[in-house]
Design a protein around this motif. Structure first.
Motif, PDB file in Angstrom:
ATOM      1  N   GLN B 171      11.039  -0.005   7.014  1.00 26.26           N
ATOM      2  CA  GLN B 171      10.529   0.744   8.160  1.00 26.26           C
ATOM      3  C   GLN B 171       9.156   0.275   8.614  1.00 26.26           C
ATOM      4  O   GLN B 171       8.922   0.088   9.797  1.00 26.26           O
ATOM      5  CB  GLN B 171      10.433   2.236   7.811  1.00 26.26           C
ATOM      6  N   CYS B 172       8.247   0.129   7.654  1.00 21.70           N
ATOM      7  CA  CYS B 172       6.880  -0.252   8.021  1.00 21.70           C
ATOM      8  C   CYS B 172       6.727  -1.758   8.184  1.00 21.70           C
ATOM      9  O   CYS B 172       5.717  -2.234   8.679  1.00 21.70           O
ATOM     10  CB  CYS B 172       5.881   0.253   6.977  1.00 21.70           C
ATOM     11  N   GLY B 173       7.720  -2.499   7.710  1.00 14.44           N
ATOM     12  CA  GLY B 173       7.674  -3.939   7.905  1.00 14.44           C
ATOM     13  C   GLY B 173       6.810  -4.695   6.907  1.00 14.44           C
ATOM     14  O   GLY B 173       6.446  -5.847   7.150  1.00 14.44           O
ATOM     15  N   TRP B 174       6.451  -4.061   5.801  1.00 11.44           N
ATOM     16  CA  TRP B 174       5.682  -4.779   4.787  1.00 11.44           C
ATOM     17  C   TRP B 174       6.503  -5.921   4.190  1.00 11.44           C
ATOM     18  O   TRP B 174       7.720  -5.782   4.016  1.00 11.44           O
ATOM     19  CB  TRP B 174       5.307  -3.824   3.636  1.00 11.44           C
ATOM     20  N   THR B 175       5.839  -6.993   3.867  1.00  6.24           N
ATOM     21  CA  THR B 175       6.535  -8.044   3.119  1.00  6.24           C
ATOM     22  C   THR B 175       6.668  -7.575   1.672  1.00  6.24           C
ATOM     23  O   THR B 175       5.965  -6.661   1.230  1.00  6.24           O
ATOM     24  CB  THR B 175       5.732  -9.357   3.110  1.00  6.24           C
ATOM     25  N   GLN B 176       7.545  -8.248   0.954  1.00  5.20           N
ATOM     26  CA  GLN B 176       7.738  -7.895  -0.456  1.00  5.20           C
ATOM     27  C   GLN B 176       6.430  -8.080  -1.235  1.00  5.20           C
ATOM     28  O   GLN B 176       6.077  -7.251  -2.077  1.00  5.20           O
ATOM     29  CB  GLN B 176       8.865  -8.749  -1.045  1.00  5.20           C
ATOM     30  N   ASP B 177       5.720  -9.154  -0.930  1.00  5.53           N
ATOM     31  CA  ASP B 177       4.456  -9.414  -1.634  1.00  5.53           C
ATOM     32  C   ASP B 177       3.432  -8.313  -1.360  1.00  5.53           C
ATOM     33  O   ASP B 177       2.732  -7.850  -2.273  1.00  5.53           O
ATOM     34  CB  ASP B 177       3.875 -10.768  -1.200  1.00  5.53           C
ATOM     35  N   THR B 178       3.356  -7.918  -0.097  1.00  4.26           N
ATOM     36  CA  THR B 178       2.437  -6.829   0.253  1.00  4.26           C
ATOM     37  C   THR B 178       2.814  -5.575  -0.508  1.00  4.26           C
ATOM     38  O   THR B 178       1.965  -4.883  -1.077  1.00  4.26           O
ATOM     39  CB  THR B 178       2.491  -6.543   1.766  1.00  4.26           C
ATOM     40  N   TYR B 179       4.123  -5.285  -0.502  1.00  2.00           N
ATOM     41  CA  TYR B 179       4.599  -4.091  -1.204  1.00  2.00           C
ATOM     42  C   TYR B 179       4.119  -4.109  -2.656  1.00  2.00           C
ATOM     43  O   TYR B 179       3.523  -3.142  -3.130  1.00  2.00           O
ATOM     44  CB  TYR B 179       6.128  -4.008  -1.143  1.00  2.00           C
ATOM     45  N   ILE B 180       4.385  -5.185  -3.348  1.00  2.00           N
ATOM     46  CA  ILE B 180       4.026  -5.259  -4.768  1.00  2.00           C
ATOM     47  C   ILE B 180       2.525  -5.072  -4.961  1.00  2.00           C
ATOM     48  O   ILE B 180       2.079  -4.250  -5.774  1.00  2.00           O
ATOM     49  CB  ILE B 180       4.467  -6.616  -5.384  1.00  2.00           C
ATOM     50  N   SER B 181       1.738  -5.798  -4.179  1.00  2.00           N
ATOM     51  CA  SER B 181       0.300  -5.730  -4.450  1.00  2.00           C
ATOM     52  C   SER B 181      -0.276  -4.369  -4.032  1.00  2.00           C
ATOM     53  O   SER B 181      -1.140  -3.823  -4.738  1.00  2.00           O
ATOM     54  CB  SER B 181      -0.439  -6.881  -3.759  1.00  2.00           C
ATOM     55  N   GLU B 182       0.213  -3.813  -2.941  1.00  2.00           N
ATOM     56  CA  GLU B 182      -0.320  -2.519  -2.515  1.00  2.00           C
ATOM     57  C   GLU B 182       0.094  -1.397  -3.466  1.00  2.00           C
ATOM     58  O   GLU B 182      -0.678  -0.477  -3.725  1.00  2.00           O
ATOM     59  CB  GLU B 182       0.140  -2.185  -1.082  1.00  2.00           C
ATOM     60  N   ILE B 183       1.314  -1.472  -3.965  1.00  2.00           N
ATOM     61  CA  ILE B 183       1.754  -0.426  -4.889  1.00  2.00           C
ATOM     62  C   ILE B 183       0.997  -0.557  -6.218  1.00  2.00           C
ATOM     63  O   ILE B 183       0.636   0.441  -6.843  1.00  2.00           O
ATOM     64  CB  ILE B 183       3.281  -0.488  -5.112  1.00  2.00           C
ATOM     65  N   LYS B 184       0.756  -1.771  -6.625  1.00  2.00           N
ATOM     66  CA  LYS B 184      -0.055  -1.958  -7.834  1.00  2.00           C
ATOM     67  C   LYS B 184      -1.436  -1.332  -7.645  1.00  2.00           C
ATOM     68  O   LYS B 184      -1.943  -0.605  -8.511  1.00  2.00           O
ATOM     69  CB  LYS B 184      -0.194  -3.453  -8.157  1.00  2.00           C
ATOM     70  N   ALA B 185      -2.025  -1.628  -6.486  1.00  2.00           N
ATOM     71  CA  ALA B 185      -3.353  -1.081  -6.208  1.00  2.00           C
ATOM     72  C   ALA B 185      -3.310   0.438  -6.126  1.00  2.00           C
ATOM     73  O   ALA B 185      -4.170   1.137  -6.675  1.00  2.00           O
ATOM     74  CB  ALA B 185      -3.888  -1.673  -4.893  1.00  2.00           C
ATOM     75  N   LEU B 186      -2.277   0.968  -5.471  1.00  2.00           N
ATOM     76  CA  LEU B 186      -2.141   2.415  -5.337  1.00  2.00           C
ATOM     77  C   LEU B 186      -1.987   3.088  -6.695  1.00  2.00           C
ATOM     78  O   LEU B 186      -2.668   4.083  -6.993  1.00  2.00           O
ATOM     79  CB  LEU B 186      -0.924   2.740  -4.457  1.00  2.00           C
ATOM     80  N   ALA B 187      -1.102   2.531  -7.497  1.00  2.00           N
ATOM     81  CA  ALA B 187      -0.884   3.116  -8.829  1.00  2.00           C
ATOM     82  C   ALA B 187      -2.165   3.046  -9.641  1.00  2.00           C
ATOM     83  O   ALA B 187      -2.536   3.999 -10.338  1.00  2.00           O
ATOM     84  CB  ALA B 187       0.251   2.381  -9.538  1.00  2.00           C
ATOM     85  N   GLY B 188      -2.874   1.932  -9.529  1.00  2.00           N
ATOM     86  CA  GLY B 188      -4.130   1.787 -10.250  1.00  2.00           C
ATOM     87  C   GLY B 188      -5.144   2.828  -9.812  1.00  2.00           C
ATOM     88  O   GLY B 188      -5.681   3.582 -10.637  1.00  2.00           O
ATOM     89  N   ARG B 189      -5.403   2.897  -8.501  1.00  2.00           N
ATOM     90  CA  ARG B 189      -6.389   3.852  -7.986  1.00  2.00           C
ATOM     91  C   ARG B 189      -6.052   5.280  -8.367  1.00  2.00           C
ATOM     92  O   ARG B 189      -6.941   6.088  -8.634  1.00  2.00           O
ATOM     93  CB  ARG B 189      -6.453   3.769  -6.451  1.00  2.00           C
ATOM     94  N   SER B 190      -4.741   5.589  -8.372  1.00  2.00           N
ATOM     95  CA  SER B 190      -4.395   7.002  -8.523  1.00  2.00           C
ATOM     96  C   SER B 190      -4.099   7.428  -9.957  1.00  2.00           C
ATOM     97  O   SER B 190      -4.166   8.612 -10.267  1.00  2.00           O
ATOM     98  CB  SER B 190      -3.218   7.355  -7.616  1.00  2.00           C
ATOM     99  N   LEU B 191      -3.815   6.472 -10.837  1.00  2.00           N
ATOM    100  CA  LEU B 191      -3.471   6.861 -12.210  1.00  2.00           C
ATOM    101  C   LEU B 191      -4.519   6.471 -13.242  1.00  2.00           C
ATOM    102  O   LEU B 191      -4.640   7.105 -14.286  1.00  2.00           O
ATOM    103  CB  LEU B 191      -2.124   6.251 -12.621  1.00  2.00           C
TER     104      LEU B 191
END
Lengths: 199, 199
Positions: B171-191
């Motif tokens: 839906q948002c059009g993120w690339t797979q690489d973006t997805y991985i790195s952003e989710i890693k960053a998100l999980a890091g920041r939030s957990l």
DNA sequence: TGTCAACTTTACACAGTGTCAAGTTGATTC
DNA sequence: GAATCAACTTGACACTGTGTAAAGTTGACA
């Protein structure tokens, strides 16, 4: 409230709403007709197909539940962080109200282009809310350093998706209150720099 | 690889896999049969129903794509944060591989109890991975102060859900690489407390 | 009295899943 | 070389749910 004097159309929408509300019951066209006390064909006199009926049901709920009124506190917020919190409360507490219809509509997405479009439109409206909250945080200079506003909007949108709500409440067994407070905390920790929960 | 010498069962599974992979194509029982070069009835000789066929297809993919091997780096990680990162990479990069089948299986959830169970089982396995990563972070004393491990596990599980991947990439059009790195960053920041992205 | 809109009743077409029964075919076995 | 058996094919059909079609009923209004 008496159901007698309401128009057939309204009775159909109320019946659809009620049936979709309790996850146990099926909501086939014939079920909705029976619940509304009309013939199945009467449904097709008012709505061209099931997708349109469901979409009309969401609008009907929006009216009854006053989604616009609920969003007012978010729009009136004086800081980005507050705007975020009020938006999460408004939308997050609205999800369970529409979940029944949402579920039915989401289930139709693969087969029905119209249902897909309708649901997509509604979710884009939610995204606008996310965008506004992110913009307010950014205006305060408090958006997390590593994030641009587009990415932050997408992430917030994902956090606040109906599917996420479904996973956390229905699957994980979170209460609605837990959901709201944890998502607020999550959004704060992950989007706002130097975030401290205003308890 | 020649498709000649494979057993009928395998040819059916490969056909289902292939059809489900490209989102354009339908995957009715008759489509799968045609693609496998067998009669529709042959499918029912090998699988009692569509749900079972789809479930078998996911296991087939797991074998071919070696999900267990992919998870090894996460299990071998020496710190909680590393374990989290490796797990997100392994699972996050696996999602697109199974997305086609996952979608079909998820679409059946409302109508088919067996499909619901099968998908639920698989997702609970993912949750175990999340739980292990959270436990590792906690063991390092780095779990965010405001979180208990159960909540953290649920949140990570939600972040890593197929639905979230779908929202952010499709839906948002993120690339797979973006997805991985952003989710890693998100999980890091939030957990993770005092999280700093390892570049 | 007539007309019209809203609704009912009955019937049917269609898609897709799953079942059933009667073939065919090719390999194995005695 | 005939019998057997498993694997597969062919064709028909039941079932569910959506949507369409056509003819009939009813009550209000002019």
């Amino acid at each position: 409230m008496s159901t007698e004097n309401l128009s057939t159309r309204t009775r159909i929408l109320n019946a659809a709403w009620k049936l979709l509300e309790d996850s146990a019951s099926k909501a086939r066209m014939s079920d909705i007709a029976k619940a509304a006390g009309v013939s199945r064909q009467a449904l097709y006199l008012h709505f061209p197909n099931r997708a349109d009926l469901l979409i009309a049901t969401t609008r009907h709920i929006d009216e009854a539940k006053q989604i616009e009124v609920r969003l007012a506190p978010s729009r009136a917020a004086t800081s980005g962080v507050e705007r975020l919190a009020r938006f999460i409360e408004a939308w997050g507490n609205y999800i369970p109200e529409i979940y029944g219809v949402a579920r039915a509509l989401m289930a139709m997405q693969d087969s029905d282009a119209e249902a897909r479009q309708a649901w997509s439109d509604r979710m884009l409206a939610v995204r606008e809310g996310c965008k506004a909250a992110v913009a307010a945080i950014e205006a305060d200079g408090l958006l997390a350093e590593s994030l641009d506003s587009g990415t932050a909007t997408d992430l917030l949108w994902a956090m606040l998706s109906v599917r996420n709500w479904e996973l956390l409440t229905v699957q994980c067994g979170w209460t609605q209150d837990t959901y709201i407070s944890e998502i607020k905390a999550l959004a704060g920790r992950s989007l706002v720099s130097e975030f401290t929960p205003d308890h």
